[in-house]
Design a protein around this motif. Structure first.
Motif, PDB file in Angstrom:
ATOM      1  N   ARG A  16       0.839  -1.198   0.000  1.00 64.80           N
ATOM      2  CA  ARG A  16       0.000   0.000   0.000  1.00 64.80           C
ATOM      3  C   ARG A  16       0.877   1.251   0.000  1.00 64.80           C
ATOM      4  NH1 ARG A  16      -1.256  -2.051   4.686  1.00 64.80           N
ATOM      5  NH2 ARG A  16      -1.093  -0.024   5.642  1.00 64.80           N
ATOM      6  N   LYS A  17       0.310   2.338  -0.457  1.00 68.25           N
ATOM      7  CA  LYS A  17       1.034   3.612  -0.552  1.00 68.25           C
ATOM      8  C   LYS A  17       1.645   4.030   0.788  1.00 68.25           C
ATOM      9  CE  LYS A  17      -0.028   8.398  -1.608  1.00 68.25           C
ATOM     10  NZ  LYS A  17      -1.030   9.289  -2.144  1.00 68.25           N
ATOM     11  N   ASP A  18       0.883   3.931   1.874  1.00 66.41           N
ATOM     12  CA  ASP A  18       1.419   4.369   3.169  1.00 66.41           C
ATOM     13  C   ASP A  18       2.592   3.499   3.616  1.00 66.41           C
ATOM     14  OD1 ASP A  18      -0.348   2.234   3.561  1.00 66.41           O
ATOM     15  OD2 ASP A  18      -0.953   2.914   5.547  1.00 66.41           O
ATOM     16  N   ALA A  19       2.557   2.208   3.288  1.00 60.80           N
ATOM     17  CA  ALA A  19       3.663   1.323   3.658  1.00 60.80           C
ATOM     18  C   ALA A  19       4.912   1.645   2.839  1.00 60.80           C
ATOM     19  CB  ALA A  19       3.261  -0.133   3.459  1.00 60.80           C
ATOM     20  N   VAL A  20       4.748   2.002   1.593  1.00 56.88           N
ATOM     21  CA  VAL A  20       5.881   2.359   0.741  1.00 56.88           C
ATOM     22  C   VAL A  20       6.491   3.673   1.213  1.00 56.88           C
ATOM     23  CG1 VAL A  20       6.558   3.049  -1.583  1.00 56.88           C
ATOM     24  CG2 VAL A  20       5.028   1.122  -1.271  1.00 56.88           C
ATOM     25  N   ASP A  21       5.664   4.634   1.550  1.00 56.98           N
ATOM     26  CA  ASP A  21       6.143   5.957   1.946  1.00 56.98           C
ATOM     27  C   ASP A  21       6.772   5.981   3.328  1.00 56.98           C
ATOM     28  OD1 ASP A  21       5.389   7.025  -0.450  1.00 56.98           O
ATOM     29  OD2 ASP A  21       3.587   7.992   0.295  1.00 56.98           O
ATOM     30  N   ASP A  22       6.563   4.979   4.122  1.00 53.83           N
ATOM     31  CA  ASP A  22       7.068   4.982   5.492  1.00 53.83           C
ATOM     32  C   ASP A  22       8.200   3.983   5.707  1.00 53.83           C
ATOM     33  OD1 ASP A  22       7.118   5.982   8.072  1.00 53.83           O
ATOM     34  OD2 ASP A  22       5.656   4.531   8.814  1.00 53.83           O
ATOM     35  N   ARG A  23       8.805   3.525   4.636  1.00 58.33           N
ATOM     36  CA  ARG A  23       9.937   2.593   4.780  1.00 58.33           C
ATOM     37  C   ARG A  23      11.146   3.341   5.318  1.00 58.33           C
ATOM     38  NH1 ARG A  23       9.256  -0.265  -0.935  1.00 58.33           N
ATOM     39  NH2 ARG A  23       7.946  -1.989  -0.298  1.00 58.33           N
ATOM     40  N   GLY A  24      11.773   2.781   6.312  1.00 60.38           N
ATOM     41  CA  GLY A  24      12.973   3.385   6.890  1.00 60.38           C
ATOM     42  C   GLY A  24      14.236   2.873   6.225  1.00 60.38           C
ATOM     43  N   THR A  25      15.205   3.747   6.056  1.00 55.07           N
ATOM     44  CA  THR A  25      16.490   3.369   5.488  1.00 55.07           C
ATOM     45  C   THR A  25      17.225   2.431   6.437  1.00 55.07           C
ATOM     46  OG1 THR A  25      16.621   5.549   4.445  1.00 55.07           O
ATOM     47  CG2 THR A  25      18.656   4.273   4.553  1.00 55.07           C
ATOM     48  N   ASN A  76      15.290  10.249   1.993  1.00 57.27           N
ATOM     49  CA  ASN A  76      14.635   9.042   1.493  1.00 57.27           C
ATOM     50  C   ASN A  76      13.164   9.443   1.406  1.00 57.27           C
ATOM     51  OD1 ASN A  76      13.558   6.540   0.948  1.00 57.27           O
ATOM     52  ND2 ASN A  76      14.234   5.580   2.843  1.00 57.27           N
ATOM     53  N   PRO A  77      12.764  10.064   0.275  1.00 58.69           N
ATOM     54  CA  PRO A  77      11.440  10.694   0.200  1.00 58.69           C
ATOM     55  C   PRO A  77      10.311   9.678   0.085  1.00 58.69           C
ATOM     56  CG  PRO A  77      12.438  10.725  -1.957  1.00 58.69           C
ATOM     57  CD  PRO A  77      13.474  10.147  -1.007  1.00 58.69           C
ATOM     58  N   GLY A  94      21.952  26.344  -2.176  1.00 53.11           N
ATOM     59  CA  GLY A  94      22.763  26.632  -0.990  1.00 53.11           C
ATOM     60  C   GLY A  94      23.103  25.427  -0.141  1.00 53.11           C
ATOM     61  N   ALA A  95      22.581  24.244  -0.467  1.00 52.06           N
ATOM     62  CA  ALA A  95      22.896  23.053   0.324  1.00 52.06           C
ATOM     63  C   ALA A  95      24.313  22.589  -0.004  1.00 52.06           C
ATOM     64  CB  ALA A  95      21.896  21.938   0.030  1.00 52.06           C
ATOM     65  N   HIS A  96      25.051  22.147   1.010  1.00 56.19           N
ATOM     66  CA  HIS A  96      26.405  21.641   0.785  1.00 56.19           C
ATOM     67  C   HIS A  96      26.370  20.352  -0.024  1.00 56.19           C
ATOM     68  CE1 HIS A  96      28.193  24.675   3.239  1.00 56.19           C
ATOM     69  NE2 HIS A  96      27.470  24.332   4.291  1.00 56.19           N
ATOM     70  N   ILE A  97      25.474  19.462   0.375  1.00 53.55           N
ATOM     71  CA  ILE A  97      25.282  18.203  -0.348  1.00 53.55           C
ATOM     72  C   ILE A  97      23.870  17.706  -0.060  1.00 53.55           C
ATOM     73  CG2 ILE A  97      26.196  16.734   1.506  1.00 53.55           C
ATOM     74  CD1 ILE A  97      27.422  14.964  -0.746  1.00 53.55           C
ATOM     75  N   ILE A  98      23.271  17.091  -1.055  1.00 57.28           N
ATOM     76  CA  ILE A  98      21.971  16.425  -0.898  1.00 57.28           C
ATOM     77  C   ILE A  98      22.152  15.020  -1.445  1.00 57.28           C
ATOM     78  CG2 ILE A  98      19.531  16.370  -1.558  1.00 57.28           C
ATOM     79  CD1 ILE A  98      19.843  19.456  -2.116  1.00 57.28           C
ATOM     80  N   VAL A  99      21.857  14.023  -0.631  1.00 63.10           N
ATOM     81  CA  VAL A  99      21.903  12.633  -1.070  1.00 63.10           C
ATOM     82  C   VAL A  99      20.490  12.081  -0.929  1.00 63.10           C
ATOM     83  CG1 VAL A  99      22.909  10.349  -0.717  1.00 63.10           C
ATOM     84  CG2 VAL A  99      24.302  12.403  -0.347  1.00 63.10           C
ATOM     85  N   MET A 100      19.930  11.648  -2.067  1.00 63.68           N
ATOM     86  CA  MET A 100      18.550  11.184  -2.108  1.00 63.68           C
ATOM     87  C   MET A 100      18.511   9.731  -2.567  1.00 63.68           C
ATOM     88  SD  MET A 100      15.362  12.991  -4.160  1.00 63.68           S
ATOM     89  CE  MET A 100      15.595  14.551  -3.326  1.00 63.68           C
ATOM     90  N   LEU A 101      17.827   8.891  -1.798  1.00 64.87           N
ATOM     91  CA  LEU A 101      17.674   7.472  -2.102  1.00 64.87           C
ATOM     92  C   LEU A 101      16.343   7.271  -2.814  1.00 64.87           C
ATOM     93  CD1 LEU A 101      18.613   4.514  -1.727  1.00 64.87           C
ATOM     94  CD2 LEU A 101      17.432   4.555   0.494  1.00 64.87           C
ATOM     95  N   GLY A 155      15.294  -2.186  -7.644  1.00 62.60           N
ATOM     96  CA  GLY A 155      16.584  -1.703  -7.198  1.00 62.60           C
ATOM     97  C   GLY A 155      16.482  -0.230  -6.834  1.00 62.60           C
ATOM     98  N   CYS A 156      17.563   0.321  -6.316  1.00 59.45           N
ATOM     99  CA  CYS A 156      17.569   1.726  -5.917  1.00 59.45           C
ATOM    100  C   CYS A 156      18.762   2.452  -6.504  1.00 59.45           C
ATOM    101  CB  CYS A 156      17.611   1.843  -4.393  1.00 59.45           C
ATOM    102  SG  CYS A 156      16.069   1.340  -3.595  1.00 59.45           S
ATOM    103  N   CYS A 157      18.694   3.763  -6.438  1.00 61.22           N
ATOM    104  CA  CYS A 157      19.793   4.595  -6.886  1.00 61.22           C
ATOM    105  C   CYS A 157      19.935   5.789  -5.931  1.00 61.22           C
ATOM    106  CB  CYS A 157      19.574   5.088  -8.313  1.00 61.22           C
ATOM    107  SG  CYS A 157      18.148   6.170  -8.546  1.00 61.22           S
TER     108      CYS A 157
END
Length: 164
Positions: A16-25, A76-77, A94-101, A155-157
């Motif tokens: 479900r959408k809520d389960a996908v959106d609430d996955r922890g890294t 991890n949006p 202005g961000a020094h670095i942004i890392v997005m999973l 997979g992820c990137c």
């Protein structure tokens, strides 16, 4: 063949959408990212139970409306609304670095074709894309650890924006 009485449902591997959106890294994966990129100062898309940084923005805080300037951002949006997060990262000069999973199975979608593909991996560009080997492990909502089969069917990137 009649479709009368047919009830559509998600494939068992498509939660479900809520389960996908609430996955922890995965904490071990995040520790490797911290070793590689240095300490992150804010997790911009978190919940109290899955935040990876001492400072974090919840859905109620609305990380999309906050400035990320001067920050070292982990993101991890929610996978049901990726496009807005990618656009926000592009806008945060202005961000020094942004890392997005992100899931790596969406490269054909409009948001990827407009917001990632034209910018990725260009010499001198801010955006780098790294496709990760294997499948990520995530912590399901309400769980305190990762079970043996806690892998999504994709997979992820990493999308990595650095200061220009």
């Amino acid at each position: 063949m009649s479709l009368v009485g047919f009830k559509a449902q998600n494939h068992p591997q498509q939660p479900r959408k809520d389960a996908v959106d609430d996955r922890g890294t995965d904490p071990e994966f995040f520790a490797r990212m911290t070793e590689r990129f240095g300490p992150f100062t804010v997790d911009v898309a978190a919940a109290p139970h899955n935040a990876k940084c001492e400072r974090y923005y919840t859905i109620d805080d609305d990380g999309l409306s906050k400035s990320w300037a001067g920050e070292r951002v982990w993101c991890n949006p929610p996978y049901s609304g990726i496009e807005a997060w990618v656009r926000k990262a592009h806008a945060e000069d202005g961000a020094h670095i942004i890392v997005m999973l992100l899931p790596a199975n969406r490269t054909e979608q409009r948001w990827w074709q407009l917001s990632v593909e034209p910018y990725r991996d260009h010499l001198g560009g801010r955006l780098k894309v790294e496709f990760l080997p294997g499948r990520m492990r995530f912590i399901r909502p309400g769980a305190t650890s990762i079970g043996p089969n806690e892998r999504p069917p994709f997979g992820c990137c990493l999308l990595i924006w650095r200061e220009s």
